[in-house]
Design a protein around this motif. Structure first.
Motif, short mmCIF file in Angstrom:
data_model
loop_
_atom_site.label_atom_id
_atom_site.label_comp_id
_atom_site.label_asym_id
_atom_site.label_seq_id
_atom_site.Cartn_x
_atom_site.Cartn_y
_atom_site.Cartn_z
N TYR A 1 0.44 -46.47 -52.40
CA TYR A 1 0.63 -47.33 -51.23
C TYR A 1 1.19 -48.69 -51.67
O TYR A 1 2.10 -49.24 -51.05
CB TYR A 1 -0.70 -47.47 -50.50
CG TYR A 1 -0.77 -48.50 -49.41
CD1 TYR A 1 0.24 -48.62 -48.45
CD2 TYR A 1 -1.86 -49.36 -49.31
CE1 TYR A 1 0.15 -49.57 -47.45
CE2 TYR A 1 -1.95 -50.31 -48.31
CZ TYR A 1 -0.94 -50.41 -47.38
OH TYR A 1 -1.01 -51.35 -46.39
N TRP A 2 0.66 -49.23 -52.74
CA TRP A 2 1.13 -50.50 -53.29
C TRP A 2 2.60 -50.39 -53.70
O TRP A 2 3.41 -51.29 -53.42
CB TRP A 2 0.25 -50.89 -54.47
CG TRP A 2 0.77 -52.00 -55.34
CD1 TRP A 2 0.86 -53.32 -55.03
CD2 TRP A 2 1.24 -51.87 -56.69
NE1 TRP A 2 1.37 -54.03 -56.10
CE2 TRP A 2 1.61 -53.16 -57.13
CE3 TRP A 2 1.37 -50.79 -57.57
CZ2 TRP A 2 2.11 -53.40 -58.40
CZ3 TRP A 2 1.87 -51.03 -58.84
CH2 TRP A 2 2.24 -52.31 -59.24
N LEU A 3 2.95 -49.30 -54.34
CA LEU A 3 4.33 -49.10 -54.78
C LEU A 3 5.28 -49.00 -53.59
O LEU A 3 6.37 -49.58 -53.59
CB LEU A 3 4.44 -47.82 -55.61
CG LEU A 3 5.87 -47.40 -55.99
CD1 LEU A 3 6.29 -48.11 -57.26
CD2 LEU A 3 5.99 -45.90 -56.14
N MET A 4 4.86 -48.26 -52.55
CA MET A 4 5.77 -47.92 -51.45
C MET A 4 5.82 -49.00 -50.36
O MET A 4 6.66 -48.91 -49.46
CB MET A 4 5.32 -46.60 -50.79
CG MET A 4 5.33 -45.39 -51.70
SD MET A 4 6.97 -44.99 -52.32
CE MET A 4 7.82 -44.61 -50.79
N ALA B 1 7.58 -49.10 -35.92
CA ALA B 1 6.87 -48.76 -37.15
C ALA B 1 7.67 -47.76 -37.98
O ALA B 1 7.75 -47.87 -39.21
CB ALA B 1 5.49 -48.20 -36.82
N THR B 2 8.29 -46.78 -37.31
CA THR B 2 9.09 -45.78 -38.02
C THR B 2 10.29 -46.42 -38.69
O THR B 2 10.59 -46.13 -39.86
CB THR B 2 9.55 -44.68 -37.03
OG1 THR B 2 8.41 -44.10 -36.42
CG2 THR B 2 10.33 -43.60 -37.76
N VAL B 3 10.99 -47.30 -37.97
CA VAL B 3 12.12 -48.03 -38.57
C VAL B 3 11.64 -48.81 -39.79
O VAL B 3 12.28 -48.82 -40.84
CB VAL B 3 12.76 -48.99 -37.54
CG1 VAL B 3 13.78 -49.91 -38.20
CG2 VAL B 3 13.42 -48.20 -36.42
N ASP B 4 10.48 -49.45 -39.65
CA ASP B 4 9.94 -50.28 -40.73
C ASP B 4 9.64 -49.45 -41.98
O ASP B 4 10.00 -49.83 -43.10
CB ASP B 4 8.67 -50.97 -40.24
CG ASP B 4 8.23 -52.11 -41.15
OD1 ASP B 4 8.99 -52.48 -42.06
OD2 ASP B 4 7.11 -52.63 -40.94
N VAL B 5 8.98 -48.30 -41.80
CA VAL B 5 8.63 -47.48 -42.96
C VAL B 5 9.88 -46.90 -43.62
O VAL B 5 9.98 -46.90 -44.86
CB VAL B 5 7.67 -46.34 -42.55
CG1 VAL B 5 7.40 -45.42 -43.73
CG2 VAL B 5 6.34 -46.92 -42.05
N LEU B 6 10.83 -46.47 -42.84
CA LEU B 6 12.03 -45.85 -43.43
C LEU B 6 12.91 -46.88 -44.14
O LEU B 6 13.49 -46.59 -45.19
CB LEU B 6 12.82 -45.12 -42.35
CG LEU B 6 12.10 -43.86 -41.80
CD1 LEU B 6 12.85 -43.28 -40.62
CD2 LEU B 6 11.93 -42.81 -42.89
N GLN B 7 12.98 -48.11 -43.61
CA GLN B 7 13.69 -49.14 -44.36
C GLN B 7 12.95 -49.49 -45.64
O GLN B 7 13.56 -49.79 -46.67
CB GLN B 7 13.96 -50.37 -43.49
CG GLN B 7 12.75 -51.23 -43.14
CD GLN B 7 12.32 -52.22 -44.21
OE1 GLN B 7 13.14 -52.66 -45.03
NE2 GLN B 7 11.03 -52.54 -44.24
N SER B 8 11.59 -49.41 -45.58
CA SER B 8 10.78 -49.64 -46.77
C SER B 8 11.07 -48.59 -47.83
O SER B 8 11.20 -48.90 -49.02
CB SER B 8 9.29 -49.64 -46.40
OG SER B 8 8.47 -49.82 -47.54
N PHE B 9 11.18 -47.31 -47.42
CA PHE B 9 11.53 -46.23 -48.35
C PHE B 9 12.86 -46.53 -49.04
O PHE B 9 13.02 -46.31 -50.24
CB PHE B 9 11.66 -44.90 -47.59
CG PHE B 9 10.34 -44.23 -47.28
CD1 PHE B 9 9.13 -44.86 -47.53
CD2 PHE B 9 10.32 -42.96 -46.73
CE1 PHE B 9 7.92 -44.24 -47.23
CE2 PHE B 9 9.11 -42.33 -46.43
CZ PHE B 9 7.91 -42.98 -46.68
#
Length: 843
Positions: A276-279, A537-545
């Motif tokens: 979680y910290w890494l991602m 939230a989905t946009v946020d996580v996928l940009q984070s990826f």
């Protein structure tokens, strides 16, 4: 105390407490919440409050402790965090108009599973879980009251129920049936859950799908009943229930997730050092929660995984647009939880301002995604509903400098309400009007020191000393007589005073009414806000990826149907980030369709566990839809991951390290399929050497012959490496070492074939044990190796062998005759023990 001796107020307390015997009752009295009797004694100790007493001079004074109203939340948080329930009893009528004792009633019960206003991180969900049983199967429902998410599933047995509760990290369990003593012990004592009984079922066709099974509808209805009974209000933010199955996600039990450090570092319990910290390159609290959810439950549906990968690829290809999206997300607040605050009636002006700012950012985010122009983004773009009419309402109504309270005014913008603007004009201009009247009457009367004063009793008045009474105009009327002066009023002054007092009294009330109307209007949009929250939230996580893929040099994995693992120069991304890329040595992992198992040998500290975890982390990341740490990666889709890594004694359950090992091995043996991934590290070392080796070999053979799962099996039992010649789908690999001039260097590279020795004494040397001790250990090792060589060089049993190793005496010994004549079926346990004792003495 008899009823006659109890005051009406205390009787009211006792009546309310009788309805909530399992909760601390905070009883509102003025500016304090008071606790009495046992609640006071216990709370004073827990919260470090001063314990006093009511009716101190009575024969039986009542223990009493209190907390200030404005600071109550921190005390409530402490009690709930320790696993207690807290019932809040408020005054429900105005003390000024009340006849007799002010009416009080419980307005909310706060429990560990229903906390909404909490000091916990916004990234963490707090799930309230309910279970029910019908025949042999169980139904489990859970809800996050802070976001309104609501789920249900059916589970085969009680062990699966416990596993899912652990995965949800629940603190409170609503039980809809009578638990057995064993179940009660497991849930309450071992899992440390607060258990709450619920028998009532709420039928809500808007939330509970009629297509659910009977027991699923029942458990969902009981969970809803408990929530309504504790929150005592309509909760418009609760979302329609979603049914799921465990097999819809990559299955991992709590121990597996802990051993892989997915959501927190298993040693520190902190975020640092976890996947979680890494991602986590998210910008919003909603994104952080969704990321945790995706890590916790990777997918098994290839189509959904590839859809996520495609969006990550688009973000990687659109660097500048992705950077703009990331920047815009920084202005997005947690509208998922803001919606719940509206539902709970706890919205403050700052909440609405944050909502308006978020809605104002949505068109920008949507425009950036549209500018990228890739069809894979179309679905996300369609869900980005900016709700312009709601944004316009809040922007027009709420003052950007609004106060933190809703009862003291100054929260509604000028120009929004005509009556409110008139009140404000009167309050703003009234002082000037008073000054004008004062100047006019001073000039008209000729009284040079004539002035207007104010007090609560007389309001505004002209102050005239006795020496000037002869000059008082006829239109003045007397309001009060003092020793040396008189107080007068005029019709004009009274009119202005009336307007000012009305404005002062009614302005705050009108602002409160307007704010409440706006809040009611916002409540109509909760469903749309929740859908928008999920999209953001989905946009946020996928940009984070995409950001993590770029920073950590990750690659897009591909999936194959031929049961092959091919990872070229794979890395454990978390370890690499902690150590630094220059220090980390990558390893390739190959298991073709004909190779299901690697038997890994090599010294301690050489990297066996990291190699195994590396594969698991790559699988988890791949099935989340993320890119993975490797040069190339081709993987099958796994349905489950089973691990036995780093077991320890479970003291609470009374289980030794070896028992924990065997229980984790048992899960894999019973639940794994050919599409599972099994990681076993040093299985069998918790018992005697031959016991452990025999179990390890039997487990290897069972997985190889009966299951066919992809398996990494690390061991110190070098004798097991001979199995490669017997098991066609098993291969030996080892961790390479370099030995020069008596010094050993661990290369942390996996190579084909078995290891030649363990290097345990060398590891002890690294740990700093005394040189004399190490020299003695070396001598003992050589002696043991010589003895072992004389006995046998092959301890791996490929076929059962009849052994004479128990032949400690002549086959005609009398004890053997006694054993042969013994009728075990007629022997009680006590008689058996006596018999064995006699044999031992005779020997």
């Amino acid at each position: 105390m008899t009823k006659e001796k109890i005051s009406p107020g205390m009787q009211q307390y006792l009546d309310i407490k009788a309805q909530h015997p399992d909760a601390f009752l905070l009883f509102r009295m003025g500016d304090f919440y008071e606790l009495f009797y046992d609640d006071a004694v216990e709370a004073a100790q827990i919260l470090e409050l001063t314990l006093t007493s009511r009716n101190k001079n009575a024969e039986h004074p009542i223990p009493m402790a209190g907390v200030p109203y404005h600071a109550a939340q921190q005390y409530i948080d402490t009690l709930v965090e320790l696993g207690h329930k807290v019932a809040i009893a408020e005054q429900i009528e105005d003390p000024k108009t009340a006849v007799g004792v002010v009416k009080r009633a419980v307005v909310q019960i706060i429990t560990p599973g229903t906390v909404v206003d909490s000091t916990k991180s916004d990234a963490e969900s707090n799930f309230l879980v309910a279970i029910d049983q019908e025949g042999p199967s169980f139904a489990l429902a859970y809800m996050d009251l802070a976001t309104g998410q609501f789920f249900v599933t059916t589970l085969a047995d009680f062990a699966a129920v416990c596993g899912e509760i652990r995965n949800l990290r629940a603190r409170e369990l609503v039980v809809g049936f009578n638990l057995s003593d064993t179940q009660q012990q497991v849930l309450s004592s071992q899992m440390n859950l607060l258990l709450s009984q619920e028998k009532e079922v709420v039928e809500d066709v808007h939330l509970i799908d009629t297509s659910l099974s009977a027991v699923e509808k029942t458990v969902a209805g009981k969970l809803l009943s408990y929530v309504h009974r504790t929150q005592l209000r309509e909760l418009s933010h609760l979302q329609k229930i979603q049914r799921y199955e465990i097999k819809d996600y990559l299955q991992m039990d709590y121990a597996t997730k802990a051993s892989l450090d997915l959501l927190e570092n298993g040693r520190t319990g902190k975020k640092h050092g976890s996947l979680y910290w890494l991602m986590d390159e998210t910008k919003t609290a909603m994104g952080m929660r969704l990321l945790r959810s995706w890590i916790d439950r990777p997918l098994v549906d290839k189509e959904r995984i590839v859809e996520r990968q495609e969006i990550v690829q688009v973000f990687l290809d659109s660097f500048f647009e992705r950077s703009d999206v990331s920047e815009s997300l920084k202005g997005v607040y947690d509208i998922e939880r803001l919606a719940s605050r509206v539902s709970f009636g706890k919205t403050l002006p700052k909440d609405l301002l944050q909502l308006a700012q978020t809605l104002g950012n949505v068109p920008t985010i949507k425009g950036i995604l549209e500018a990228i122009g890739h069809p894979v983004l179309d679905n996300l773009i369609a869900q980005l509903d900016s709700i312009p009419e709601l944004h316009a309402l809040i922007s027009a109504a709420i003052d950007p400098d609004a106060q933190g309270t809703i009862t003291e005014g100054n929260i509604i913008k000028a120009g929004f309400d005509q009556q409110l603007d008139q009140y404000r004009l009167v309050m703003r201009e009234g002082t000037g009007w008073i000054a004008e009247i004062e100047a006019k009457e001073r000039a008209h009367s000729g009284i040079n020191n004539l002035k207007i004063d104010y007090n609560k009793k007389d309001g505004y008045y002209f102050h005239v000393t006795n020496s000037n009474l002869s000059q008082v105009p006829n239109h003045f009327f007397r309001k009060a007589t003092l020793k040396n002066s008189e107080r007068y009023g005029t019709e004009e002054l009274a009119k202005i005073e009336g307007q000012m007092l009305e404005a002062r009294d009614k302005s705050s009330n009108l602002e409160y009414e307007i704010f409440m109307r706006i809040r009611q209007e916002v409540e109509k949009y909760i469903g749309r806000l929740q859908s928008l929250a999920k999209a953001l939230a989905t946009v946020d996580v996928l940009q984070s990826f995409a950001v993590v893929a770029e920073l950590q040099h990750l690659v897009r994995p591909s999936f194959t149907d031929n049961h092959t693992i091919a990872v070229e120069k794979g890395r454990h991304a978390v370890v690499e980030k902690v150590m630094g890329a220059q220090s980390y040595i990558p390893n390739s992992i190959y298991l073709d369709s004909q190779t299901n198992m690697q038997l890994i040998t090599g010294p301690n500290m050489s990297g066996k566990s990291t190699y195994m975890r590396q594969l698991a982390i790559i699988v988890v990341m791949a099935q989340m839809g993320s890119y993975v740490p490797a040069e190339t990666a081709t993987l099958p889709l796994f349905d489950a991951i089973f691990t036995r890594i780093g077991a320890a004694d479970d003291l609470v359950s009374g289980q030794s390290t070896f028992m924990v090992e065997m229980m984790e091995a048992n899960k894999a043996v019973h639940l794994a399929s050919k599409n599972s991934l099994i990681l076993f590290d040093e299985l069998g070392r918790g018992t005697a050497t031959y016991d452990g080796m025999a179990l390890a070999q039997a487990i290897i053979e069972h997985i190889h012959d009966q299951i066919g799962a992809k398996t990494l099996f690390a061991t110190h039992y070098h004798e097991l490496t001979a199995l490669e010649t017997e098991l066609p789908h098993l291969e030996n690999v080892h961790v390479s070492t370099l030995e020069q001039n008596g010094q050993v260097t661990f290369l942390h590279k996996i190579a084909p074939g078995p290891a030649d020795k363990s290097y345990g004494i060398h590891v002890a040397k690294i740990a700093g044990l005394p040189s004399a001790l190490l020299a003695r250990a070396d001598k003992i090792l050589k002696k043991l190796e010589q003895q072992a060589a004389q006995i046998s060089t092959d301890t791996v049993l490929t076929e059962p062998v009849v052994s004479d190793q128990l032949n400690l005496f002549d086959t005609t010994h009398p004890i053997l005759e006694r054993l042969a004549q013994l009728d075990l079926n007629q022997l009680t346990p006590v008689e058996a023990l006596v018999f064995l004792s006699d044999l031992q003495k005779e020997l």
